[in-house]
Design a protein around this motif. Structure first.
Motif, mmCIF file in Angstrom:
data_model
loop_
_atom_site.group_PDB
_atom_site.id
_atom_site.type_symbol
_atom_site.label_atom_id
_atom_site.label_comp_id
_atom_site.label_asym_id
_atom_site.label_seq_id
_atom_site.Cartn_x
_atom_site.Cartn_y
_atom_site.Cartn_z
ATOM 1 N N LEU A 222 82.530 21.854 47.488
ATOM 2 C CA LEU A 222 83.159 23.295 48.320
ATOM 3 C C LEU A 222 82.586 23.322 49.473
ATOM 4 C CD1 LEU A 222 84.212 24.693 45.506
ATOM 5 C CD2 LEU A 222 86.033 23.785 47.039
ATOM 6 N N GLY A 223 81.237 22.059 50.163
ATOM 7 C CA GLY A 223 80.516 22.577 50.904
ATOM 8 C C GLY A 223 79.380 23.244 50.740
ATOM 9 N N GLY A 224 78.776 23.708 49.352
ATOM 10 C CA GLY A 224 77.651 24.347 49.271
ATOM 11 C C GLY A 224 76.654 22.933 49.241
ATOM 12 N N GLU A 225 75.630 23.137 49.413
ATOM 13 C CA GLU A 225 74.793 22.183 49.106
ATOM 14 C C GLU A 225 72.402 22.233 47.909
ATOM 15 O OE1 GLU A 225 73.176 22.543 53.241
ATOM 16 O OE2 GLU A 225 71.473 21.521 52.264
ATOM 17 N N TYR A 226 72.220 21.169 47.290
ATOM 18 C CA TYR A 226 71.408 21.636 46.582
ATOM 19 C C TYR A 226 69.937 20.774 46.864
ATOM 20 C CZ TYR A 226 74.195 22.709 42.176
ATOM 21 O OH TYR A 226 75.212 23.675 41.649
ATOM 22 N N ARG A 227 69.140 22.051 47.699
ATOM 23 C CA ARG A 227 67.362 21.093 48.006
ATOM 24 C C ARG A 227 66.710 21.408 47.093
ATOM 25 N NH1 ARG A 227 65.893 23.371 53.180
ATOM 26 N NH2 ARG A 227 68.413 22.841 54.391
ATOM 27 N N PHE A 228 66.596 19.768 45.871
ATOM 28 C CA PHE A 228 65.457 20.048 44.501
ATOM 29 C C PHE A 228 64.440 19.966 44.882
ATOM 30 C CE2 PHE A 228 69.922 18.571 42.575
ATOM 31 C CZ PHE A 228 69.815 19.364 41.595
ATOM 32 N N GLU A 229 63.264 20.236 44.277
ATOM 33 C CA GLU A 229 62.164 20.282 43.965
ATOM 34 C C GLU A 229 61.483 20.857 45.179
ATOM 35 O OE1 GLU A 229 60.345 16.297 43.429
ATOM 36 O OE2 GLU A 229 62.357 15.946 42.714
ATOM 37 N N THR A 230 62.269 22.213 45.600
ATOM 38 C CA THR A 230 61.342 22.850 46.933
ATOM 39 C C THR A 230 61.410 24.225 46.679
ATOM 40 O OG1 THR A 230 63.145 22.026 47.746
ATOM 41 C CG2 THR A 230 61.810 23.633 49.141
ATOM 42 N N ARG A 231 60.668 25.157 46.252
ATOM 43 C CA ARG A 231 60.521 26.159 45.751
ATOM 44 C C ARG A 231 60.096 26.988 46.465
ATOM 45 N NH1 ARG A 231 55.342 24.325 43.869
ATOM 46 N NH2 ARG A 231 54.541 24.955 45.286
ATOM 47 N N ARG A 250 59.729 31.240 52.924
ATOM 48 C CA ARG A 250 59.729 30.170 52.818
ATOM 49 C C ARG A 250 59.212 29.438 51.729
ATOM 50 N NH1 ARG A 250 54.823 34.164 54.378
ATOM 51 N NH2 ARG A 250 55.865 35.352 55.907
ATOM 52 N N LEU A 251 59.769 27.574 51.968
ATOM 53 C CA LEU A 251 59.389 27.225 51.461
ATOM 54 C C LEU A 251 58.226 25.858 51.153
ATOM 55 C CD1 LEU A 251 63.024 25.816 51.916
ATOM 56 C CD2 LEU A 251 62.802 27.705 51.333
ATOM 57 N N THR A 256 60.404 27.142 56.720
ATOM 58 C CA THR A 256 60.768 28.239 57.025
ATOM 59 C C THR A 256 62.472 28.068 57.016
ATOM 60 O OG1 THR A 256 58.663 29.503 57.080
ATOM 61 C CG2 THR A 256 61.227 30.500 57.792
ATOM 62 N N LEU A 257 63.443 28.543 55.662
ATOM 63 C CA LEU A 257 64.847 28.213 55.935
ATOM 64 C C LEU A 257 65.442 29.929 56.000
ATOM 65 C CD1 LEU A 257 67.404 26.626 55.296
ATOM 66 C CD2 LEU A 257 66.737 27.715 53.000
#
Ligand code: FAD
Length: 535
Positions: A222-231, A250-251, A256-257
């Protein structure tokens, strides 16, 4: 459709007895009942010698209006509620960055799925690894005493409940039937259909892993996006006081997202994140939680104590229990997260600490039953004046348990007989503890406050009166059970936002609004709806 609730039938009733009972209850002729469907099935085992099955049944009848009129005022014969879920409708304003969900536990996953279904293409930031890689790290602690602080029972895709019994029920008030929607999404993702009808459903740990992967694929479709190993380590903010707004995250990778709408679903073990939130002056309160031990008995002892001669009946499965005692020191002692036919698991996320919890497979076929036996911790008494005092309190006893276990991730353990007699255990008896990597027989008073051990010592004989065998000499207690719920609550206003950071939606167990997989999922849906409404 008409729903009959609380229809009670004997445990061994023949199949056709249900239809007969429906006809009798509605007082209609056989030809007036076109179809029936079991909406829920549970049992009442309060009387061991007289266990009954309790049904909610949806009935398709020829003349619904007449039947309902004949039962006017009867709370157990009502129109079947409409439980269809409609995702929110919203459009992202031009130029606004995509919504972000922090944490891929049940709260974050259901929030992200809801946002994705609404067409909002969320970004999911998860400090841990994807669920397959995380499984390898979690097993490394259990099998080789190697902890990975960012990838373990608490952290990683699926959240804290991934390696669990997968109990899917909750006592939260749910007038909109959001819990039903969570269960339907789980069935779509591969959970057995029976979770929609059994009154206390569970799915065990392995199914959860594949379900979490299925839901990720759907969110991405559906267009979502995962970013793993990111705090997420900090916020970029603009404005002051109640006008303060979120502008970015701040990741841990230095980026900076840009972000103006964020659901914060970090769970109860994100202690560094709680410190960051306090430093960012988020409004939060210290919250009561509980600590204690995991207790193990042979499952057969619990089955007989609860079901008597009906122990082992296929309609009942492995028996569970729920126990409460109000101790003379003013603290409630209660059983927590009971896992029939399961195993006690190492659940720390920090080095040099030992934390217990429980899990089981779908079959619930392991030899031992386990549950937390935990005692209320009260912030105003136990750590007044420090909003994060509960976190320090948990850490202190988790470190003491690590030392008492031998400083190698073995857990300290004690026979109930020794604990009640006030002597350390030097060996264990007939009940073989299931905790991996192993246990060290010792004295649990070394790693729990006196008010906790006093209250448990008082409670065990009381529990024995309710459940014969509960305080058997060889039952094993393993410590310490500290992560029962979040030590804080993040405030949110009627629109679900932090009152001091507009655009941030605290949700789930870590924020203090859920206690379990189902309630966390429900809160995730609510947070997504609030976010959508704010656009
Ligand atoms: P969590 O599941 O804790 O998820 C939070 C996620 O956020 C984690 O994946 C974490 O890695 C991530 N995160 C944290 N900080 C950050 C950050 N700064 N940046 C990015 N990501 C971050 N409940 C039941 O209902 N039934 C059960 O049978 C059951 N058994 C359990 C067994 C075990 C062993 C454990 C540990 C828990 C069990 N629970 C059970 C409790 C249940 O797991 C939790 O109530 C539920 O997972 C809470 O969901 P949540 O999404 O709010 O938080």
């Amino acid at each position: 459709m008409i729903r009959i609730t609380e229809l009670r039938l004997p445990l061994d009733h023949p199949e056709e007895a249900l239809r007969e009972a429906v006809l009798a209850r509605l007082n209609i002729a056989p030809e007036g009942l076109k179809a029936l469907h079991v909406a829920r099935r549970g049992y009442d085992a309060r009387k061991r010698g007289h266990i009954v099955l309790v049904y909610n049944v949806d009935c398709d009848v020829a003349d619904e209006a007449t039947v309902l009129a004949a039962h006017e005022g009867d709370q157990h014969v009502r129109p079947t509620p409409d439980m269809t879920y409609h995702p929110p409708e919203a459009t992202l304003p031009e130029g606004m960055p995509r919504p972000v969900v922090i944490g891929a536990g049940p709260c974050g996953i259901m929030a992200a799925l809801t946002l994705a279904q609404a067409g909002l293409k969320p970004i999911i930031i998860e400090r841990g690894k994807d669920v397959r890689s995380r499984t390898v790290d979690t097993f490394a602690l259990w099998r080789k005493s190697v902890l990975t602080p960012e990838s373990n029972v608490q952290f990683g895709e699926g959240g804290a409940g991934t390696f669990s019994d997968g109990k899917l029920y909750s006592g939260v008030s749910d007038p909109r039937h959001l819990g039903r929607h969570v269960l339907e999404e789980f069935v779509r993702a591969g959970a057995p259909e029976e979770i929609l009808t059994i009154s206390k459903p569970h799915i065990g740990t392995f199914r959860l892993v594949t379900m979490v992967m299925f839901i990720r694929a759907e969110i991405e479709r559906l267009g979502g996006e995962y970013r793993f190993e990111t705090r997420v380590e900090g916020f970029d903010m603009e404005g002051e006081g109640t006008e303060r707004c979120l502008r970015g995250l701040r990741l841990s990778n230095g980026e900076t997202l840009p972000a103006e709408r964020v659901i914060l679903a970090v769970g109860h073990s994100a202690r560094d994140t709680f410190e960051m939130l306090r430093d960012a002056q988020m409004e939060m309160d210290a919250k009561p939680f509980s600590i204690g031990v995991r207790i193990e008995h042979p499952q057969s002892v619990i089955d007989v104590a609860r079901f008597g001669a009906s122990a082992g009946h296929e309609m009942l499965g492995a028996a569970d229990y729920k126990l409460v005692h109000h101790a003379s020191n003013g603290r409630a002692v209660y059983s927590f997260c009971m896992c029939p036919g399961g195993q006690v698991v190492a659940a720390t996320s920090e080095e040099g600490q030992v934390v217990t919890n429980g899990m089981s497979q779908y079959s619930r076929a392991e030899r031992n039953a386990n549950s937390g036996i935990v005692v209320e911790v009260k912030p105003e008494l136990d750590f007044p004046d420090d909003v994060l005092g509960g976190m320090a309190f948990q850490r202190k006893w988790e470190k003491a348990a690590f030392v008492a276990g031998g400083s190698n991730y073995n857990a300290p353990a004690q026979r109930v007989g020794d604990f009640l007699a006030g002597r350390p255990s030097t060996s264990l008896g007939a009940v073989v503890p299931s905790y991996q990597p192993g246990v060290t027989p010792t004295d649990l008073t070394q790693c729990l406050p006196a008010f906790v051990t006093d209250a448990i010592r008082e409670a065990l004989p009381q529990f024995e009166r309710k459940l014969r065998g509960f305080s058997m000499e060889d039952a094993v207690m393993t410590g310490v059970e500290t992560r029962t719920s979040s030590p804080i609550r993040l405030r949110r206003d009627r629109e679900g936002q932090s009152p001091t950071l507009r655009g941030l939606f605290p949700a789930g167990e870590g924020a203090g609004y859920a206690g379990g997989i189902l309630s966390a999922g429900i809160d995730g849906i609510r947070a997504a709806e609030w976010l959508a409404a704010s656009l």
